[in-house]
Design a protein around this motif. Sequence first.
Motif, PDB file in Angstrom:
ATOM      1  N   SER A 153       6.963  19.582  -5.069  1.00 50.26           N
ATOM      2  CA  SER A 153       7.657  18.790  -6.489  1.00 50.26           C
ATOM      3  C   SER A 153       7.260  19.666  -7.272  1.00 50.26           C
ATOM      4  CB  SER A 153       6.811  17.305  -6.404  1.00 50.26           C
ATOM      5  OG  SER A 153       7.173  16.707  -4.510  1.00 50.26           O
ATOM      6  N   CYS A 154       7.807  20.461  -7.907  1.00 51.03           N
ATOM      7  CA  CYS A 154       7.539  20.911  -9.167  1.00 51.03           C
ATOM      8  C   CYS A 154       8.095  21.911  -9.584  1.00 51.03           C
ATOM      9  CB  CYS A 154       5.974  22.704  -8.991  1.00 51.03           C
ATOM     10  SG  CYS A 154       5.567  22.438 -10.366  1.00 51.03           S
ATOM     11  N   GLU A 155       9.590  21.323  -9.844  1.00 54.90           N
ATOM     12  CA  GLU A 155      10.615  21.699  -9.706  1.00 54.90           C
ATOM     13  C   GLU A 155      10.962  22.283 -11.001  1.00 54.90           C
ATOM     14  OE1 GLU A 155      10.578  19.783  -7.820  1.00 54.90           O
ATOM     15  OE2 GLU A 155      11.132  19.873  -5.925  1.00 54.90           O
ATOM     16  N   ASP A 156      10.306  21.645 -12.377  1.00 52.86           N
ATOM     17  CA  ASP A 156      10.899  21.496 -13.856  1.00 52.86           C
ATOM     18  C   ASP A 156      10.230  23.197 -14.326  1.00 52.86           C
ATOM     19  OD1 ASP A 156      12.027  19.284 -13.499  1.00 52.86           O
ATOM     20  OD2 ASP A 156      10.346  18.278 -14.419  1.00 52.86           O
ATOM     21  N   LEU A 157       9.118  23.828 -13.608  1.00 54.48           N
ATOM     22  CA  LEU A 157       8.903  24.641 -14.296  1.00 54.48           C
ATOM     23  C   LEU A 157      10.145  25.597 -13.621  1.00 54.48           C
ATOM     24  CD1 LEU A 157       8.382  27.325 -11.103  1.00 54.48           C
ATOM     25  CD2 LEU A 157       6.476  25.952 -11.083  1.00 54.48           C
ATOM     26  N   LEU A 158      11.109  25.599 -13.180  1.00 55.39           N
ATOM     27  CA  LEU A 158      12.675  26.385 -13.113  1.00 55.39           C
ATOM     28  C   LEU A 158      13.156  26.237 -13.619  1.00 55.39           C
ATOM     29  CD1 LEU A 158      12.665  26.911  -9.269  1.00 55.39           C
ATOM     30  CD2 LEU A 158      11.590  28.123 -10.279  1.00 55.39           C
ATOM     31  N   LYS A 159      12.844  25.257 -14.449  1.00 56.78           N
ATOM     32  CA  LYS A 159      13.992  25.230 -15.958  1.00 56.78           C
ATOM     33  C   LYS A 159      13.990  25.184 -17.177  1.00 56.78           C
ATOM     34  CE  LYS A 159      14.201  20.776 -13.872  1.00 56.78           C
ATOM     35  NZ  LYS A 159      15.150  18.872 -14.292  1.00 56.78           N
ATOM     36  N   ILE A 160      12.512  26.522 -17.142  1.00 57.82           N
ATOM     37  CA  ILE A 160      12.531  27.039 -17.988  1.00 57.82           C
ATOM     38  C   ILE A 160      12.836  28.202 -18.489  1.00 57.82           C
ATOM     39  CG2 ILE A 160       9.786  28.251 -19.484  1.00 57.82           C
ATOM     40  CD1 ILE A 160       8.541  26.421 -17.603  1.00 57.82           C
ATOM     41  N   ASN A 161      13.545  28.584 -18.958  1.00 57.67           N
ATOM     42  CA  ASN A 161      14.430  29.811 -19.417  1.00 57.67           C
ATOM     43  C   ASN A 161      14.169  30.637 -19.939  1.00 57.67           C
ATOM     44  OD1 ASN A 161      16.864  31.956 -19.869  1.00 57.67           O
ATOM     45  ND2 ASN A 161      18.096  30.351 -19.610  1.00 57.67           N
ATOM     46  N   VAL A 162      13.166  31.761 -20.093  1.00 59.80           N
ATOM     47  CA  VAL A 162      13.163  32.470 -21.142  1.00 59.80           C
ATOM     48  C   VAL A 162      14.143  34.238 -20.823  1.00 59.80           C
ATOM     49  CG1 VAL A 162      11.036  31.862 -21.522  1.00 59.80           C
ATOM     50  CG2 VAL A 162      11.746  33.486 -19.774  1.00 59.80           C
ATOM     51  N   SER A 163      14.859  34.395 -20.512  1.00 62.05           N
ATOM     52  CA  SER A 163      15.491  34.707 -19.864  1.00 62.05           C
ATOM     53  C   SER A 163      16.166  36.073 -21.663  1.00 62.05           C
ATOM     54  CB  SER A 163      17.269  34.685 -19.348  1.00 62.05           C
ATOM     55  OG  SER A 163      18.323  33.945 -20.078  1.00 62.05           O
ATOM     56  N   VAL A 164      16.609  35.558 -21.932  1.00 57.97           N
ATOM     57  CA  VAL A 164      16.468  36.574 -23.466  1.00 57.97           C
ATOM     58  C   VAL A 164      16.134  37.176 -23.821  1.00 57.97           C
ATOM     59  CG1 VAL A 164      17.889  36.030 -25.915  1.00 57.97           C
ATOM     60  CG2 VAL A 164      18.517  34.457 -24.123  1.00 57.97           C
ATOM     61  N   GLN A 165      14.303  36.087 -24.410  1.00 61.04           N
ATOM     62  CA  GLN A 165      13.588  37.200 -24.566  1.00 61.04           C
ATOM     63  C   GLN A 165      13.244  38.150 -23.833  1.00 61.04           C
ATOM     64  OE1 GLN A 165      14.189  33.596 -24.078  1.00 61.04           O
ATOM     65  NE2 GLN A 165      12.259  32.580 -25.197  1.00 61.04           N
ATOM     66  N   GLU A 166      12.982  37.835 -22.566  1.00 62.02           N
ATOM     67  CA  GLU A 166      12.830  38.560 -21.110  1.00 62.02           C
ATOM     68  C   GLU A 166      13.860  40.879 -21.218  1.00 62.02           C
ATOM     69  OE1 GLU A 166      10.452  36.336 -17.914  1.00 62.02           O
ATOM     70  OE2 GLU A 166      12.450  37.033 -17.668  1.00 62.02           O
ATOM     71  N   GLU A 167      14.837  40.235 -21.175  1.00 57.49           N
ATOM     72  CA  GLU A 167      15.793  40.898 -21.886  1.00 57.49           C
ATOM     73  C   GLU A 167      15.581  41.738 -22.300  1.00 57.49           C
ATOM     74  OE1 GLU A 167      19.024  43.212 -20.076  1.00 57.49           O
ATOM     75  OE2 GLU A 167      17.922  41.575 -18.742  1.00 57.49           O
ATOM     76  N   THR A 168      15.561  41.599 -24.014  1.00 58.60           N
ATOM     77  CA  THR A 168      15.371  41.776 -25.520  1.00 58.60           C
ATOM     78  C   THR A 168      14.226  42.901 -25.221  1.00 58.60           C
ATOM     79  OG1 THR A 168      16.629  40.257 -26.194  1.00 58.60           O
ATOM     80  CG2 THR A 168      14.644  41.590 -27.577  1.00 58.60           C
ATOM     81  N   LEU A 169      12.503  41.797 -25.136  1.00 57.47           N
ATOM     82  CA  LEU A 169      11.912  42.755 -24.373  1.00 57.47           C
ATOM     83  C   LEU A 169      11.914  44.326 -23.731  1.00 57.47           C
ATOM     84  CD1 LEU A 169       8.208  42.960 -25.066  1.00 57.47           C
ATOM     85  CD2 LEU A 169       8.137  41.979 -22.833  1.00 57.47           C
ATOM     86  N   TYR A 170      12.935  43.547 -22.390  1.00 57.69           N
ATOM     87  CA  TYR A 170      12.977  45.255 -21.114  1.00 57.69           C
ATOM     88  C   TYR A 170      13.886  45.983 -21.922  1.00 57.69           C
ATOM     89  CZ  TYR A 170      15.125  47.312 -17.026  1.00 57.69           C
ATOM     90  OH  TYR A 170      15.841  48.282 -16.690  1.00 57.69           O
ATOM     91  N   GLN A 171      14.845  45.528 -22.689  1.00 57.93           N
ATOM     92  CA  GLN A 171      15.616  46.796 -23.226  1.00 57.93           C
ATOM     93  C   GLN A 171      14.903  48.077 -24.278  1.00 57.93           C
ATOM     94  OE1 GLN A 171      18.156  47.583 -22.180  1.00 57.93           O
ATOM     95  NE2 GLN A 171      18.575  45.904 -20.798  1.00 57.93           N
ATOM     96  N   GLN A 172      14.311  46.670 -25.285  1.00 51.77           N
ATOM     97  CA  GLN A 172      13.726  47.622 -25.807  1.00 51.77           C
ATOM     98  C   GLN A 172      12.461  48.787 -25.205  1.00 51.77           C
ATOM     99  OE1 GLN A 172      10.346  45.137 -28.884  1.00 51.77           O
ATOM    100  NE2 GLN A 172       9.595  46.937 -29.008  1.00 51.77           N
ATOM    101  N   TYR A 173      11.793  48.582 -24.669  1.00 52.04           N
ATOM    102  CA  TYR A 173      10.089  49.785 -23.867  1.00 52.04           C
ATOM    103  C   TYR A 173      10.877  50.263 -23.534  1.00 52.04           C
ATOM    104  CZ  TYR A 173       6.989  47.395 -27.091  1.00 52.04           C
ATOM    105  OH  TYR A 173       5.948  47.174 -27.389  1.00 52.04           O
ATOM    106  N   LYS A 174      12.486  50.132 -22.282  1.00 56.27           N
ATOM    107  CA  LYS A 174      13.157  50.918 -20.913  1.00 56.27           C
ATOM    108  C   LYS A 174      13.457  51.880 -21.952  1.00 56.27           C
ATOM    109  CE  LYS A 174      14.786  52.161 -17.420  1.00 56.27           C
ATOM    110  NZ  LYS A 174      13.160  52.356 -16.196  1.00 56.27           N
TER     111      LYS A 174
END
Length: 290
Positions: A153-174
């Motif tokens: 009963s904690c499904e709302d945590l899966l709705k937190i979308n930070v994919s754009v920030q994560e991809e930007t950080l990943y590409q920068q340091y990759k």
Amino acid sequence: MILWVLLAVVGLGGVITGSPTVTAPPDAASHAHAETVEQPKNSKKPTAVAAVEEAIQVVMEIGELNPKHYPAQRAAKVVQHYLNTEHGSPYKVFGLHKVFSANAEDVPDSGRKYQLELSVQEVVQKQTIEKCLAQVLFPQGESHAPPQVQVSSCEDLLKINVSVQEETLYQQYKRNHSLLFAQNIPDSYGHVEPEHVPFWHLGAVASSFVMLSESTQDTLFNMAQVANVSQLASEDNLLKFEYDVLLHEMVSQDIFAWKMLVTWSPPEGVKVLKMEKRDYTVTNLKTTLL
């Protein structure tokens, strides 16, 4: 005599009250406090009295618990670490927000099981997930085994979308030709350089792997500081880091140093490949707890 301890957990926690070893129902605790007579420092309680008090303490720790007191808070803190190991990232760090209810029971041949209703907060985006249901089992026995956690009963945590920030950080340091190195996050004044904030958060998530593994009914862990973080060269699609972190055990007030080998990418999430406890003691640490 029951010792009341007040701890303010900055950032991920709230005010926790009660004894670090036992929680009494509010009415019983108040009564015990009113009836307590301070003993001379060199006196000892009669053996029979001590045995009765010990038996009462054991009974008090099972059944319905005060959600603000230590047994409930320690079990709930384990849920926080579990959620970080499952869902955490440099832009998604979970902290305990509030415990609504808690119940403990002894399971024969297994250990002590806690049933919890709680809320957690994603501290980077400042989103609260209300009323998660969780079960924490602390295995019995002398050999230490990590607590077993189930969350529902904690499904709302899966709705937190930070994919754009994560991809930007990943590409920068990759693509970086110079590998990241940073120390003392935060510094002795509580300051974190803006470019280091994601790696402070990544350190907190990785530290949850250690804190989950080390947690017992008698501990309450927070990450205190990233002593240093070094990005390592990697030939695959994962970013790889070596972390030295300081963990604050709130009950004993000890500071433990751990070294971790951590990998991360948006699709693979955070993984801790190695973790090693360091053999030195930290003193005079002034920092912000996460």
